[in-house]
Design a protein around this motif. Structure first.
Motif, PDB file in Angstrom:
ATOM      1  N   UNK A 261       0.857  -1.187   0.000  1.00  0.00           N
ATOM      2  CA  UNK A 261       0.000   0.000   0.000  1.00  0.00           C
ATOM      3  C   UNK A 261       0.895   1.239   0.000  1.00  0.00           C
ATOM      4  N   UNK A 262       0.784   2.041  -1.053  1.00  0.00           N
ATOM      5  CA  UNK A 262       1.650   3.214  -1.207  1.00  0.00           C
ATOM      6  C   UNK A 262       0.827   4.494  -1.140  1.00  0.00           C
TER       7      UNK A 262
ATOM      8  N   UNK B 160       2.711  11.364  -2.990  1.00  0.00           N
ATOM      9  CA  UNK B 160       3.819  10.413  -2.821  1.00  0.00           C
ATOM     10  C   UNK B 160       5.164  11.115  -2.706  1.00  0.00           C
ATOM     11  N   UNK B 161       5.443  12.041  -3.624  1.00  0.00           N
ATOM     12  CA  UNK B 161       6.743  12.728  -3.623  1.00  0.00           C
ATOM     13  C   UNK B 161       6.944  13.510  -2.327  1.00  0.00           C
ATOM     14  N   UNK B 162       5.869  14.126  -1.833  1.00  0.00           N
ATOM     15  CA  UNK B 162       5.958  14.922  -0.606  1.00  0.00           C
ATOM     16  C   UNK B 162       6.276  14.033   0.598  1.00  0.00           C
TER      17      UNK B 162
ATOM     18  N   UNK C 113       4.723   4.384   5.429  1.00  0.00           N
ATOM     19  CA  UNK C 113       4.105   4.678   4.133  1.00  0.00           C
ATOM     20  C   UNK C 113       5.157   5.204   3.154  1.00  0.00           C
ATOM     21  N   UNK C 114       6.038   6.083   3.648  1.00  0.00           N
ATOM     22  CA  UNK C 114       7.104   6.632   2.801  1.00  0.00           C
ATOM     23  C   UNK C 114       8.059   5.529   2.355  1.00  0.00           C
ATOM     24  N   UNK C 115       8.365   4.597   3.265  1.00  0.00           N
ATOM     25  CA  UNK C 115       9.271   3.496   2.942  1.00  0.00           C
ATOM     26  C   UNK C 115       8.663   2.592   1.874  1.00  0.00           C
TER      27      UNK C 115
END
Length: 210
Positions: free
Chosen positions: A22-23, A29-31, A108-110
């Motif tokens: 789950x991304x 996403x970039x932020x 989530x960032x990972x």
């Protein structure tokens, strides 16, 4: 769902492997990944840089010359910031650079950073039994067969530390060895190619799925 080709020790395709993480949404996403990267780099800073103000520099207690009559500019101390050997104005002082980021957002960032490198992901079979003893040359040749050029920065992800692989990998230039449950955003983004074993991919799916 991301589909990956699995390669054996000789670099031949022997199957398929998929993972689904789950991304973050495409708009954020970039932020999220950028925040996690800035946090990691900031938290690695020691924050020990320090300079002395005019009150902390040794000496300068006596007025250098009298206030009037000398023809020179008035001066009250030889430790003024205007003087050589004087204090520093607004110089750095020891401080904490730590940035806060909650656990869910970090994970989530990972996941987002890992999934974003899908095109540079090389999935391989377990190869620990191929190295009966530490052999750097054999590991270098295998990485080249898998598709990572010698000049590439390569990240090798394993499910757990294996002594023979660790000893074979530690002296290879541009290669970093990492365990699947100890990933970080910087290394995922910094590598040109990511080589990961099939079991390590399953472990990532298990550990970071929440």
């Amino acid at each position: 769902m991301v589909e990956c080709v699995v390669k054996n020790w000789q670099g031949e395709q022997v199957g398929q492997k998929s993972f689904d993480l789950r991304v973050a949404k495409e708009t954020t996403a970039a932020h999220v990944v950028h925040r996690a990267l800035v946090r990691q780099l900031n938290n690695a800073r020691q924050g020990t840089a320090s300079t002395k103000t005019r009150s902390e520099v040794r000496g300068g207690g006596r007025k250098p010359w009298r206030q009037k009559g000398t023809g020179r500019a008035r001066a009250g101390s030889t430790r003024s910031p205007l003087w050589r050997g004087g204090g520093v104005i607004f110089g750095p002082k020891p401080r904490e650079f730590d940035l806060k980021m909650n656990r869910k957002e970090r994970r989530l960032a990972l996941r987002t950073a890992f999934a974003g490198r899908a095109e540079d992901l090389i999935v391989v079979e377990e190869f620990g039994d191929q190295l009966s003893r530490p052999k750097t040359k054999e590991l270098v040749a295998a990485i080249a067969r898998w598709g990572s050029e010698p000049g590439n920065k390569t990240l090798l992800i394993l499910p757990e530390r294996t002594e023979n692989i660790y000893l074979s990998a530690r002296n290879i230039e541009n290669l970093k060895l990492m365990i699947a449950d100890q990933l970080n955003v910087f290394d995922l983004l910094h590598a040109d190619k990511i080589v990961i074993t099939a079991s390590a991919l399953e472990k990532i799916q298990e550990v970071y799925s929440d």
